[in-house]
Design a protein around this motif. Structure first.
Motif, PDB file in Angstrom:
ATOM      1  N   GLU A   1      41.875  16.062  49.618  1.00 50.62           N
ATOM      2  CA  GLU A   1      40.542  15.936  50.011  1.00 50.62           C
ATOM      3  C   GLU A   1      39.958  17.311  50.540  1.00 50.62           C
ATOM      4  O   GLU A   1      38.810  17.849  50.316  1.00 50.62           O
TER       5      GLU A   1
ATOM      6  N   LEU B   1      46.452   7.806  42.448  1.00 49.25           N
ATOM      7  CA  LEU B   1      45.898   6.970  44.014  1.00 49.25           C
ATOM      8  C   LEU B   1      47.004   6.294  44.420  1.00 49.25           C
ATOM      9  O   LEU B   1      47.208   6.439  45.792  1.00 49.25           O
TER      10      LEU B   1
ATOM     11  N   ARG C   1      47.402  13.626  50.415  1.00 47.70           N
ATOM     12  CA  ARG C   1      45.977  13.186  50.442  1.00 47.70           C
ATOM     13  C   ARG C   1      45.016  14.152  51.062  1.00 47.70           C
ATOM     14  O   ARG C   1      43.939  14.571  50.540  1.00 47.70           O
TER      15      ARG C   1
ATOM     16  N   ARG D   1      47.550   7.464  48.491  1.00 48.86           N
ATOM     17  CA  ARG D   1      47.492   6.630  49.432  1.00 48.86           C
ATOM     18  C   ARG D   1      48.809   6.337  50.242  1.00 48.86           C
ATOM     19  O   ARG D   1      48.605   5.841  51.396  1.00 48.86           O
TER      20      ARG D   1
ATOM     21  N   HIS E   1      32.358  11.289  53.720  1.00 48.89           N
ATOM     22  CA  HIS E   1      31.462  10.101  53.784  1.00 48.89           C
ATOM     23  C   HIS E   1      30.952   9.511  52.667  1.00 48.89           C
ATOM     24  O   HIS E   1      30.190  10.410  52.004  1.00 48.89           O
TER      25      HIS E   1
ATOM     26  N   THR F   1      34.882   7.365  47.983  1.00 47.23           N
ATOM     27  CA  THR F   1      36.199   6.851  47.743  1.00 47.23           C
ATOM     28  C   THR F   1      37.529   7.741  47.430  1.00 47.23           C
ATOM     29  O   THR F   1      36.982   8.622  46.940  1.00 47.23           O
ATOM     30  N   LEU F   2      38.633   7.391  47.488  1.00 50.28           N
ATOM     31  CA  LEU F   2      39.713   8.434  47.009  1.00 50.28           C
ATOM     32  C   LEU F   2      39.499   8.527  45.486  1.00 50.28           C
ATOM     33  O   LEU F   2      39.855   9.493  45.007  1.00 50.28           O
ATOM     34  N   GLU F   3      39.291   7.330  44.732  1.00 54.15           N
ATOM     35  CA  GLU F   3      39.159   7.249  43.240  1.00 54.15           C
ATOM     36  C   GLU F   3      38.206   8.292  42.952  1.00 54.15           C
ATOM     37  O   GLU F   3      38.206   9.130  41.943  1.00 54.15           O
ATOM     38  N   GLN F   4      36.777   8.225  43.448  1.00 53.31           N
ATOM     39  CA  GLN F   4      35.800   9.216  43.257  1.00 53.31           C
ATOM     40  C   GLN F   4      36.203  10.648  43.420  1.00 53.31           C
ATOM     41  O   GLN F   4      35.908  11.549  42.611  1.00 53.31           O
TER      42      GLN F   4
END
Length: 73
Positions: free
Chosen positions: A62, A48, A58, A52, A9, A12-15
């Protein structure tokens, strides 16, 4: 609405990808997650785009982010 039990939470995916690259580097990240976007001419942007469009990749990315506990820093 907050999600206190969701460690992703607020990220972002970029982070997430950026933190993993900073922590592992592209070569070690490719060893951890065997996908071409981390192995062949890697970049944040191309990674990315692939992540995505590819749910399983992904999820692995994660999961590695959570496993390395980079979200606690």
């Amino acid at each position: 609405m907050t999600q206190p039990k969701n460690p992703l939470h607020g990220f972002t995916l970029e982070q997430i990808v950026t933190a993993l690259v900073n922590h592992y580097g592209w070569a070690k990240l490719a060893e951890q997650i065997d996908i071409n976007c981390f192995k062949k001419d890697p970049s944040i942007k191309s990674s990315l785009t692939f992540l995505r469009k590819t749910p399983w990749a992904r999820e692995k990315t994660e999961a590695l982010f959570i496993a390395t506990k980079l979200y606690q820093q």
